[in-house]
Motif scaffolding. Structure first.
Motif, PDB file in Angstrom:
ATOM      1  N   GLN A   1     -10.518   9.585  -3.042  1.00  0.00           N
ATOM      2  CA  GLN A   1     -10.798   8.602  -1.994  1.00  0.00           C
ATOM      3  C   GLN A   1     -10.238   9.005  -0.663  1.00  0.00           C
ATOM      4  OE1 GLN A   1     -10.506   4.446  -3.179  1.00  0.00           O
ATOM      5  NE2 GLN A   1     -11.429   3.760  -1.015  1.00  0.00           N
ATOM      6  N   GLU A   2      -8.665   9.241  -0.830  1.00  0.00           N
ATOM      7  CA  GLU A   2      -8.191   9.033   0.554  1.00  0.00           C
ATOM      8  C   GLU A   2      -7.808  10.547   1.024  1.00  0.00           C
ATOM      9  OE1 GLU A   2      -6.779   6.238   1.856  1.00  0.00           O
ATOM     10  OE2 GLU A   2      -7.853   5.215   0.311  1.00  0.00           O
ATOM     11  N   ASP A   3      -7.816  11.586   0.192  1.00  0.00           N
ATOM     12  CA  ASP A   3      -7.470  12.792   0.558  1.00  0.00           C
ATOM     13  C   ASP A   3      -8.106  14.293  -0.172  1.00  0.00           C
ATOM     14  OD1 ASP A   3      -6.501  15.052   2.235  1.00  0.00           O
ATOM     15  OD2 ASP A   3      -4.268  14.998   1.284  1.00  0.00           O
TER      16      ASP A   3
ATOM     17  N   TYR B   1      -7.511   7.906  -6.720  1.00  0.00           N
ATOM     18  CA  TYR B   1      -6.733   7.517  -5.410  1.00  0.00           C
ATOM     19  C   TYR B   1      -7.006   8.935  -4.483  1.00  0.00           C
ATOM     20  CZ  TYR B   1      -3.206   6.839  -2.056  1.00  0.00           C
ATOM     21  OH  TYR B   1      -2.623   6.534  -0.696  1.00  0.00           O
ATOM     22  N   PHE B   2      -6.396  10.030  -4.882  1.00  0.00           N
ATOM     23  CA  PHE B   2      -6.612  10.950  -3.915  1.00  0.00           C
ATOM     24  C   PHE B   2      -8.122  11.476  -3.689  1.00  0.00           C
ATOM     25  CE2 PHE B   2      -2.296  11.724  -5.207  1.00  0.00           C
ATOM     26  CZ  PHE B   2      -1.615  11.512  -4.205  1.00  0.00           C
TER      27      PHE B   2
ATOM     28  N   HIS C   1       1.120   7.153  -6.879  1.00  0.00           N
ATOM     29  CA  HIS C   1       0.180   8.079  -7.050  1.00  0.00           C
ATOM     30  C   HIS C   1       0.750   9.403  -6.633  1.00  0.00           C
ATOM     31  CE1 HIS C   1      -2.725   5.257  -7.980  1.00  0.00           C
ATOM     32  NE2 HIS C   1      -2.714   4.527  -6.783  1.00  0.00           N
TER      33      HIS C   1
ATOM     34  N   ALA D   1       0.854   4.223  -2.758  1.00  0.00           N
ATOM     35  CA  ALA D   1       0.804   5.598  -2.625  1.00  0.00           C
ATOM     36  C   ALA D   1       1.797   6.497  -3.186  1.00  0.00           C
ATOM     37  CB  ALA D   1       0.464   5.685  -0.906  1.00  0.00           C
TER      38      ALA D   1
ATOM     39  N   TYR E   1       0.880  -1.065   0.045  1.00  0.00           N
ATOM     40  CA  TYR E   1      -0.029  -0.006  -0.109  1.00  0.00           C
ATOM     41  C   TYR E   1       0.650   1.398  -0.204  1.00  0.00           C
ATOM     42  CZ  TYR E   1      -4.034  -2.909   0.691  1.00  0.00           C
ATOM     43  OH  TYR E   1      -5.158  -3.931   0.539  1.00  0.00           O
TER      44      TYR E   1
END
Length: 160
Positions: free
Chosen positions: A66-68, A63-64, A28, A25, A21
């Motif tokens: 969803q995550e930040d 990705y971002f 990305h 990250a 993971y």
């Protein structure tokens, strides 16, 4: 001893997942930097590489998101994606403008006459409007522009 081995194996599995993971990250986070050169050069002459970079940027954006969603990386990615989509739209318009030419009326009448003489089961003749390689480029670009209004040619092949 067995219990200690089980704990160590669990820790190893957890460590491997964490590293996976973390690598994902980092990939990305580096997407803009790694794709910068190709995106700035534009899609002309290297469309497949360009589309691969746009795809990577899109994955990083997801990705971002969803995550930040409030982070600065997301805004930077969106700006780069808008620039890339704008370049794709320009390339799409250039290709259509360059290869969209009307078919001469005489040619259409000739094809119709041959079809009439040969009957409906007889040979189908094609009038090529766009070369196959450029047609594939147009299809690839339009695939990425699906979310926007895209004006496609009425027909890329006239089959009578």
């Amino acid at each position: 001893m067995h219990e200690s081995t089980q704990n160590l194996l669990q820790l190893k599995g957890t460590m491997q997942k964490t590293l996976f993971y973390l690598d994902d990250a980092i990939c990305h986070y580096q997407a803009v930097r790694d794709t910068d050169k190709i995106i700035i050069q534009g899609p002309t002459g290297r469309l497949s590489d360009y589309l691969a970079c746009v795809h990577r940027l899109k994955k990083a954006e997801e990705y971002f998101q969803q995550e930040d969603p409030d982070g600065p990386e997301l805004n930077m990615l969106r700006g780069r994606l808008e620039s890339a989509k704008s370049q794709l739209e320009s390339q799409f318009q250039v290709l259509l403008g360059r290869y969209s030419k009307p078919v001469q009326t005489v040619k259409i009448l000739d094809v119709l006459a041959k079809k009439y003489l040969n009957g409906s089961a007889g040979g189908v003749e094609e009038v090529q409007l766009i070369p196959q390689t450029r047609l594939q480029d147009i299809i690839s670009i339009s695939t990425w522009l699906i979310g926007k209004v895209v004006v496609l040619p009425i027909s890329t092949w006239l089959i009578l």
